[in-house]
Write an enzyme that holds these catalytic residues in place. Structure first.
Site, PDB file in Angstrom:
ATOM      1  N   GLU A 127       1.616  -0.108  -4.847  1.00 25.13           N
ATOM      2  CA  GLU A 127       0.632   0.903  -5.261  1.00 25.13           C
ATOM      3  C   GLU A 127       1.331   2.256  -5.334  1.00 25.13           C
ATOM      4  O   GLU A 127       1.804   2.769  -4.312  1.00 25.13           O
ATOM      5  CB  GLU A 127      -0.519   0.975  -4.257  1.00 25.13           C
ATOM      6  N   ASP A 143       0.836  -1.195   0.000  1.00 24.78           N
ATOM      7  CA  ASP A 143       0.000   0.000   0.000  1.00 24.78           C
ATOM      8  C   ASP A 143       0.876   1.252   0.000  1.00 24.78           C
ATOM      9  O   ASP A 143       1.896   1.314   0.691  1.00 24.78           O
ATOM     10  CB  ASP A 143      -0.886  -0.027   1.257  1.00 24.78           C
TER      11      ASP A 143
END
Length: 543
Positions: free
Chosen positions: A274, A206
């Site tokens: 990401e 993330d």
């Protein structure tokens, strides 16, 4: 150490990865919230779809202020989702079905309830005093610089115990870790080791470009209005008014990613990062994936934009990627747990959804599918009083948040919660437009979108050039996006991304049609010009 399935360290290259949002996939105990046991129960659906791996969004111990992306224990399962033993059963079942397992690691920040932060905030001299980004106020008591939070307002929160500000790029309850501190890096690498030893095959990382902040805490410059982009934050958020030059994307991240890759390699595990950056997403992705010594893949935002992916935008994306680093490896996605579902976002008809799905399976790179995408689920309309997402609550009604893409998976039609749960009420509602699109309903319909996705994934799997071959002759002509994939065979791919008939010329040579199961049209004589109906495609192999 548990053996991982298969022996190919490059299993990730060209893989199709299915994202599971645990709260909304399957509830096994009737509390209205999905869980790990429910995931184990439904993995057969993903295997039947033809995916290579699953990515499971966070299930770690958490106060759930940001629904698991605020972690208070990286090495345990929140009781809401089950136990470590339940997780082990998910891994065992996935491997039995031939699926790799990737889990979501949130390494840029923790919850303010994490023991590390509780110790860090006690005073300025404790053993973890430097594990988070702390800073002195300006002489007038205001925050140390102008950095803004993705969730709105200043990225700095005052803490009376230390009489300092701490950095939070997201919620105030999500303090940012200080990865300039070597002990923090080692602790995070230990988290990865913990899960690798339990049998996971990789990680989705993330906010990978938020790991480091500028040591000197310099102000971010303003971003001219004409350059603003709302793919990271909604247009009503002042976060879009800055070029985030110093609050993220720091060069120190490259060395940490090399350390992370060194942890992955003995396990033949993979990572997809990401990259949350509206201005330089593709270029950062290239930096992070080129060279074979950092992460294998990154997840850029170019196909998660509000504007529909036209032929021109698709060509522009691949031209930028090629210029940045020819060896970079993207992981493309149209939808995920943070964006409006692409069926709604781009206003797609059934025919349009099919050609976009087929095109996704033909692009160079790996692919992420978001749960329910294979059913053509539109964005759910959620009333304000039913909202759960703090982001949506903050910016309502101009931005309705992320709950509309997070509603429960619909497994059957003749059930109050469509087979998701036996509860009277789920954590988010099942909306009426989703009900007729259930897995059970589409299983019995030969021409359904679900069957089309299965055919598209099978087509990709059946042609190695689509998984890991080269991509050449990238052309946009009107609504038609075309390219040639090269490798063990040469495949011409053309997609009409518009409703009107179009024509496309086959490259030189003789071609035979492939991909009939996904609607590919034939070229008369295998040469010359091909007529494409609106939302049509041509897939051909050189003979």
């Amino acid at each position: 150490m548990k053996d991982v399935i298969g022996h190919d360290a490059d299993w990730w290259r060209g893989a199709v990865i299915y994202q599971i949002y645990p709260r909304s996939f399957q509830d096994s105990n009737g509390d209205g919230v999905g869980d790990l046991a429910g995931i184990a129960e439904r993995l057969g659906h993903i295997a039947a779809l033809g995916a290579d791996a699953v990515w499971i969004s966070p299930f770690f111990t958490s106060p759930m202020k940001d629904f698991g992306y605020d972690v208070s224990d990286y090495c345990d399962v929140d009781p809401l989702f089950g136990s470590l033993e339940d997780f082990d059963r998910v891994v065992a079942r996935a491997h039995e079905l031939g699926l790799k397992v990737m889990i979501d690691l949130v390494l840029s920040h923790t919850s303010d309830q994490h023991p590390w932060f509780r110790e860090s905030r006690k005073d300025r001299t404790n053993g973890k005093a430097d594990w988070y980004v702390w800073a002195e106020p300006k002489p007038d008591g205001t925050p140390p610089n102008n950095w803004l939070s993705v969730f709105g307002g200043s990225a700095w929160q005052w803490d009376a115990r230390r009489e300092q500000y701490y950095l939070h790029n997201f919620l105030t309850s999500q303090p940012d870790l200080n990865l300039h501190e070597p002990a923090v890096q080692e602790a995070l690498l230990d988290v990865a080791r913990f899960w690798l030893k339990r049998g996971v095959n990789g990680f989705r990382l993330d906010t990978i470009n938020f790991y480091f902040a500028d040591r000197h805490l310099r102000d971010n410059p303003a971003l001219p209005k004409e350059l603003r982009n709302d793919s990271i934050a909604p247009s009503v958020n002042p976060y879009n008014h800055q070029l985030h030059l110093f609050s993220k994307n720091q060069p120190e991240n490259l060395e940490f990613l090399r350390k992370f890759r060194a942890v992955l390699n003995p396990y033949k595990a993979a990572a997809v990062g990401e990259v949350g950056d509206a201005q330089r997403g593709l270029e950062i992705m290239a930096e992070y994936t080129a060279g074979g010594d950092k992460v294998q893949m990154c997840y850029p935002f170019e196909m998660l934009q509000p504007a529909r992916l036209t032929a021109g935008l698709a060509k522009q994306t691949f031209d930028r990627l090629s210029a940045a680093a020819p060896g970079a490896w993207p992981c493309w996605a149209y939808s995920n747990h943070d964006t409006v579902r692409h069926i709604t976002r781009w206003g797609l008809s059934d025919a349009a959804a099919r050609v976009y799905a087929t095109m996704l399976m033909c692009l160079r790179g790996s692919v992420c599918l978001y749960q329910g995408e294979e059913l053509g689920l539109p964005e759910a309309e959620i009333a304000y009083e039913e909202l759960q997402d703090p982001y949506g609550i903050e910016f309502w009604p101009e931005f309705k948040g992320r709950d509309g893409c997070r509603t429960p998976m619909v497994w059957q039609t003749d059930n109050a919660l469509c087979g998701f749960s036996s509860a009277q009420k789920a954590w988010l509602p099942v909306t009426a437009p989703h009900r007729p699109l259930s897995v059970a309903a589409q299983e019995g319909e030969a021409g359904s979108l679900l069957h089309h996705y299965r055919a598209a994934l099978a087509f990709r799997r059946g042609h190695p050039a689509l998984r890991d071959g080269g991509m050449e002759q990238v052309i946009a002509t009107g609504d038609v996006f075309s390219f040639v994939r090269t490798g063990a065979e040469t495949i011409f791919c053309a997609f009409n991304l518009g409703p009107s008939e179009a024509r496309v010329s086959l490259p030189e040579g003789r071609w035979e049609r492939i991909g009939e199961a996904v609607g590919s049209v034939a070229a008369a004589g295998g040469t010359g010009e091909v007529r494409l109906s609106g939302w049509g495609c041509c897939l051909a192999r050189r003979v």
